[in-house]
Scaffold this active site. Structure first.
Site, PDB file in Angstrom:
ATOM      1  N   TRP A   1       1.133   5.716  -1.616  1.00  0.00           N
ATOM      2  CA  TRP A   1       0.783   6.737  -2.602  1.00  0.00           C
ATOM      3  C   TRP A   1       1.802   6.890  -3.718  1.00  0.00           C
ATOM      4  CZ3 TRP A   1      -2.611  11.221  -3.102  1.00  0.00           C
ATOM      5  CH2 TRP A   1      -3.842  11.011  -2.489  1.00  0.00           C
TER       6      TRP A   1
ATOM      7  N   TYR B   1       0.830  -1.213   0.000  1.00  0.00           N
ATOM      8  CA  TYR B   1       0.000   0.000   0.000  1.00  0.00           C
ATOM      9  C   TYR B   1       0.858   1.254   0.000  1.00  0.00           C
ATOM     10  CZ  TYR B   1      -3.438   3.427   1.388  1.00  0.00           C
ATOM     11  OH  TYR B   1      -4.253   4.529   1.422  1.00  0.00           O
TER      12      TYR B   1
HETATM   13  P1  PGD Z   1       3.705   7.966   1.719  1.00  0.00           P
HETATM   14  O1  PGD Z   1       4.534   8.801   2.624  1.00  0.00           O
HETATM   15  O2  PGD Z   1       2.962   8.659   0.625  1.00  0.00           O
HETATM   16  O3  PGD Z   1       2.693   7.232   2.683  1.00  0.00           O
HETATM   17  O4  PGD Z   1       0.721   6.121   3.605  1.00  0.00           O
HETATM   18  P2  PGD Z   1       1.763   5.980   2.404  1.00  0.00           P
HETATM   19  O5  PGD Z   1       2.553   4.752   2.635  1.00  0.00           O
HETATM   20  O6  PGD Z   1       1.069   6.138   1.107  1.00  0.00           O
HETATM   21  O7  PGD Z   1       4.593   6.786   1.130  1.00  0.00           O
HETATM   22  C1  PGD Z   1       4.867   6.643  -0.218  1.00  0.00           C
HETATM   23  C2  PGD Z   1       6.315   6.202  -0.368  1.00  0.00           C
HETATM   24  O8  PGD Z   1       6.539   5.947  -1.738  1.00  0.00           O
HETATM   25  C3  PGD Z   1       7.325   7.259   0.042  1.00  0.00           C
HETATM   26  O9  PGD Z   1       8.206   6.728   1.002  1.00  0.00           O
HETATM   27  C4  PGD Z   1       8.060   7.629  -1.253  1.00  0.00           C
HETATM   28  O10 PGD Z   1       9.427   7.876  -1.083  1.00  0.00           O
HETATM   29  C5  PGD Z   1       7.857   6.384  -2.093  1.00  0.00           C
HETATM   30  N1  PGD Z   1       7.867   6.630  -3.536  1.00  0.00           N
HETATM   31  C6  PGD Z   1       7.470   7.738  -4.193  1.00  0.00           C
HETATM   32  N2  PGD Z   1       7.593   7.552  -5.522  1.00  0.00           N
HETATM   33  C7  PGD Z   1       8.058   6.296  -5.713  1.00  0.00           C
HETATM   34  C8  PGD Z   1       8.364   5.520  -6.861  1.00  0.00           C
HETATM   35  O11 PGD Z   1       8.205   5.929  -8.002  1.00  0.00           O
HETATM   36  N3  PGD Z   1       8.821   4.246  -6.669  1.00  0.00           N
HETATM   37  C9  PGD Z   1       8.989   3.729  -5.422  1.00  0.00           C
HETATM   38  N4  PGD Z   1       9.422   2.477  -5.333  1.00  0.00           N
HETATM   39  N5  PGD Z   1       8.727   4.457  -4.310  1.00  0.00           N
HETATM   40  C10 PGD Z   1       8.247   5.707  -4.457  1.00  0.00           C
HETATM   41  C11 PGD Z   1      -0.303   7.061   3.599  1.00  0.00           C
HETATM   42  C12 PGD Z   1      -1.423   6.563   4.522  1.00  0.00           C
HETATM   43  O12 PGD Z   1      -1.110   6.854   5.877  1.00  0.00           O
HETATM   44  C13 PGD Z   1      -2.735   7.138   4.181  1.00  0.00           C
HETATM   45  S1  PGD Z   1      -3.206   7.215   2.523  1.00  0.00           S
HETATM   46  C14 PGD Z   1      -3.619   7.518   5.130  1.00  0.00           C
HETATM   47  S2  PGD Z   1      -5.094   8.269   4.685  1.00  0.00           S
HETATM   48  C15 PGD Z   1      -3.423   7.235   6.551  1.00  0.00           C
HETATM   49  N6  PGD Z   1      -3.570   8.402   7.355  1.00  0.00           N
HETATM   50  C16 PGD Z   1      -3.244   8.330   8.654  1.00  0.00           C
HETATM   51  C17 PGD Z   1      -3.833   9.146   9.681  1.00  0.00           C
HETATM   52  O13 PGD Z   1      -4.697   9.995   9.425  1.00  0.00           O
HETATM   53  N7  PGD Z   1      -3.423   8.972  10.947  1.00  0.00           N
HETATM   54  C18 PGD Z   1      -2.493   8.066  11.286  1.00  0.00           C
HETATM   55  N8  PGD Z   1      -2.119   7.959  12.547  1.00  0.00           N
HETATM   56  N9  PGD Z   1      -1.927   7.292  10.345  1.00  0.00           N
HETATM   57  C19 PGD Z   1      -2.273   7.370   9.062  1.00  0.00           C
HETATM   58  N10 PGD Z   1      -1.678   6.541   8.136  1.00  0.00           N
HETATM   59  C20 PGD Z   1      -2.145   6.439   6.777  1.00  0.00           C
END
Ligand code: PGD
Length: 764
Positions: free
Chosen positions: A110, A108
């Site tokens: 973004w 999972y």
């Molecule tokens: P990101 O930081 O977007 O968080 O959680 P998510 O895991 O989506 O992580 C994406 C990662 O992908 C980053 O580390 C980035 O470096 C990497 N990345 C970016 N581009 C690329 C690529 O092209 N290739 C590869 N291999 N990697 C890449 C988000 C999630 O957190 C979400 S959606 C929600 S809604 C939740 N919200 C909460 C919340 O409200 N409260 C708490 N306590 N916790 C939450 N967690 C959840």
């Protein structure tokens, strides 16, 4: 493009960028009325020390020592060919010995906005092609509860959140917006796949200027922007259902509910009304009752209930309310309250779940499909609701409930992640750490040394979006963006597609994975679907080379027709809702039939089973950050600029601060039985009493020395949050709220090591 500028896009906006060999200059899309300041995170991140430059393998994994994984473990640098051989052999071993249902590829996250280099699509396609499937995850951390409850009672999550009431309708028609959980601009600033026009701020301003009254029901005043000129209704965390019931009770007792609408368009109202009036349980859910629970004066609740039917009223419920235990209830009860007002399906009125929660909502959807990478077919049946990952890893073979079914957790031997950061996004990180010590192998593709990368065995450096060509697009954005490469990859970083192609070659499935196309040919191929749809309707449909030369392409939108709810209102026989009865289900026979005490057959007030205590007297709100997307580019300039002494900022009310001797800028320790973290205090009367607000996304940074529950010195709230599902129905994420204690931290301030890469060691 001119002078070295390249068009590009991100989940938080379209822009042009120019690289001078050291840093990146950013110019927001000139057509964007309110570009996101998060763009500032790109400027200094391409060559930051946190980037992963070469493939690395945990030494203890290489040498099979059996040592538990650790964040400060030793890593060995290996050449690409060697690491890919090793990984292909390990994947084959696990697949042959245990089968595809021992590989967790839920992965999972973004990732980045480009639709071809979309990390989830790439990893899922690879695992489907190579092994016929993998254990997947369903639903999201964003909408874990609503995605499951809404189809039972109203319609699909997609239809109710994204193809419903638009900002244009609000500006024109709406008299009153009652926003449970608000509609903060920091949330609508972001849209998966891209957002070239940030329209929400101006739409709310326009509506407010025309006379729309906005009400922000939230413990945080800034959950509606100042442009909305909102009335703030501070409420105790997690009590919105009680307020909704109190409002509903006043409507009924004053005869203000729309009986005609309830009879024609809904089913089960009578059963719900018995509950509302307390006929069976002896407790009417009147305004006085709601006042006790919510902390809002009863007279205000009654006055608000009287206002609701006086004009065109829209009820919205944010994602945040359902990211909590019993999160299904506010989503359902918000719809029931709107049904009682009888305005569902009217322009600018009724119910829009999650309006403003992302930049996808309140907009017209595109009339043509956008490019998407085909993922192939997953032949493995086993899956988990996404937030049950620790449960799965810790309890192989154990049964669990989900949406009326009893499922079994698979026995996972290998976890493969690309494009997500579970050590940011998952709850109770100390428990996750124990869970991530169960599988034999953990593989990650990452752009940077996130805590997830530091806790994996095989770490493969992925390119950042600015280091490759791609196409940016979202079904709700009227621009297709040519995302042109801005800079060469850092170190030896490779695109996810390139990595999976090389693995597929080693596994003998390269042709099936690539279909004989390289990256450019794939982009041209994916673009073709959009081009043909445009051409079929006689719209501007340039070939790929011309689109690429122009840098963007306008996509026409569908009419603003109110979607399924408007059609249903206009003709409920011809356009039945996709629920079992074809109507709005105020009582659901299906859900009642599941017999879940934590999600009964109609919306119900169910208090959280972990309420504040004298020891943990405060409630922590851990929501989305304003200075980055989730944990992405936390080391970037804009994210860093908001920290104090390098720590994430936690806001608390002056009364709570004074009671604890905490002053603005002090370092504080937040703790509960699950863990502890440091943060910097900001005292603010925009936070309700009894609440601490610490957004997510500061990279987990455990202090050395305490193996079981180390102090996070940086401020990641997920060391504190509780790892339980919303209910047996949806098993969604409950990370939004938890109980904590808070004290001034007077010890020596530990250094922030979150962005320090591991020092490579030699293999013994
Ligand atoms: P990101 O930081 O977007 O968080 O959680 P998510 O895991 O989506 O992580 C994406 C990662 O992908 C980053 O580390 C980035 O470096 C990497 N990345 C970016 N581009 C690329 C690529 O092209 N290739 C590869 N291999 N990697 C890449 C988000 C999630 O957190 C979400 S959606 C929600 S809604 C939740 N919200 C909460 C919340 O409200 N409260 C708490 N306590 N916790 C939450 N967690 C959840």
């Amino acid at each position: 493009m001119n002078d070295g500028w390249s068009s590009h896009s991100s989940h938080w906006g379209a822009f042009s960028a120019r690289w001078d060999g050291r840093g990146v200059e950013i110019a927001p899309d000139p057509g964007d009325p309110a570009p996101s300041p998060i763009l500032g995170n790109f400027t200094d991140t391409l060559r930051h020390r946190a980037r992963i430059e070469r493939p690395m393998v945990r030494r203890s994994w290489l040498e099979k020592t059996g040592e538990p994984r650790a964040f400060d473990g030793a890593f060995v640098e290996l050449p690409w060919d060697e690491v890919l051989d090793l990984l292909a052999a390990e994947l084959s071993r696990v697949h042959t010995s245990y089968g595809a249902d021992a590989i967790y590829g839920g992965s999972y996250g973004w990732a980045s906005a480009g639709r071809f280099h979309h990390a989830q699509s790439q990893i899922h396609r690879f695992l489907n092609v190579a092994f016929g499937g993998y254990v997947r995850s369903v639903n999201s951390y964003s909408a874990g509860a609503s995605a499951v409850i809404l189809p039972h009672v109203l319609g699909s999550f997609e239809a109710l959140s994204r193809r419903n009431v638009t900002w244009d309708q609000i500006s024109e028609h709406t008299d009153l917006v009652l926003a449970f959980g608000g509609m903060a601009l920091k949330n609508s600033m972001v849209a998966s796949g891209g957002i070239s026009r940030h329209i929400e701020r101006d739409a709310m301003r326009k509506a407010a200027q025309r006379g729309t009254r906005f009400y922000c029901v939230s413990p945080l005043r800034d959950d509606l922007p100042e442009q909305a000129d909102a009335t703030w209704l501070p409420i105790k965390v997690g009590t919105d259902v009680a307020l909704m019931l109190g409002l509903a009770h006043s409507l009924v007792t004053e005869g203000l509910h729309d009986r005609g609408f309830l009879a024609r368009y809904c089913t089960g109202y009578e059963l719900f009304e018995r509950y509302l009036l307390g006929i069976d349980d002896g407790q009417p859910k009147h305004a006085g009752w709601a006042s006790e629970i919510t902390g809002m004066p009863a007279a205000d609740i009654v006055a608000l209930a009287r206002r609701l039917p006086q004009g065109r009223t829209l009820i919205t419920v944010s994602h945040s309310l359902q990211r909590a235990q019993h999160g299904e209830q506010p989503v359902w009860m918000g719809a029931v309250l709107a049904a009682m007002l009888g305005q569902i399906g009217l322009p600018g009125g009724g119910y829009n779940y999650a309006l403003g929660a992302l930049g996808h909502t309140g907009r017209r959807v595109n009339a043509v499909p956008i490019p998407t990478m085909p993922q192939g077919r997953n032949g493995v049946d086993a899956f988990i609701p996404v937030a049950r990952i620790s449960d799965m890893l810790l309890n192989p073979g154990r049964p669990f409930d989900y949406n009326g079914r009893t499922l079994t957790y698979p026995d996972i031997k290998l976890v493969y992640w690309a494009g997500g950061n579970p050590f940011h996004h998952h709850q109770d990180i100390n428990r996750l750490r124990r869970a991530f010590n169960v599988p034999q192998t953990i593989v990650v593709h990452e752009t940077a040394w996130t805590p997830t990368a530091r806790f994996s065995d095989i770490v493969l450096p992925a390119t950042m979006t600015l280091e490759r060509d791609d196409i940016g697009a979202a079904a709700t954005d009227p621009r297709l963006i040519a995302m042109r490469k801005v800079a060469p990859p850092v170190g030896e970083a490779r695109d996810d597609f390139e990595i999976f192609s090389a693995l597929a070659r080693r596994l003998g499935v390269e042709q099936a994975f690539t279909e004989g196309r390289d990256s450019r040919q794939w982009m041209e191929h994916l673009y073709e679907t959009t081009r043909q749809a445009l051409a079929a309707r006689g719209w501007d449909a340039p070939d790929f080379a011309e689109f690429w030369r122009r840098g963007e392409l306008a996509l026409p939108s569908e009419p603003d027709d109110g979607g399924l709810l408007r059609a249903f209102r206009n003709d409920p026989e011809a356009h039945k809702l996709p629920t079992p009865s074809g109507k709005i289900e105020i009582f659901s026979e299906t859900i009642a039939g599941f017999d879940y005490a934590d999600c009964p057959g109609h919306p119900t007030w169910l208090p959280c089973t972990e309420p504040p205590t004298p020891r943990y007297a405060l409630t922590l709100i851990a929501n989305q950050p304003a200075t980055r997307l989730h944990s992405q580019l936390d080391f970037g300039r804009h994210s860093q600029s908001s920290k104090i002494a390098g720590r994430e900022v936690a806001r608390l009310n002056p009364v709570d601060a004074e009671a604890r001797g905490i002053a603005d800028g002090d370092i504080i320790r937040l703790f509960n039985d699950r863990g502890a973290c440091l943060a910097a205090a900001a005292i603010s009367d925009r936070v309700a009493e009894g609440v601490v607000h610490l957004p997510t996304g500061a990279w987990y940074d455990p202090a050395a020395g305490d193996a079981d529950a180390p102090l996070c010195v940086h401020g990641n709230p997920n060391v504190l949050t509780r790892d339980v599902g919303t209910s047996r129905l949806a098993q969604g994420c409950t990370g939004q709220v938890t109980i904590v204690a808070c004290e001034k931290y007077t010890g020596p301030l530990p250094p922030i090591l979150a962005y320090e890469p591991p020092t490579p060691v030699a293999q013994r």
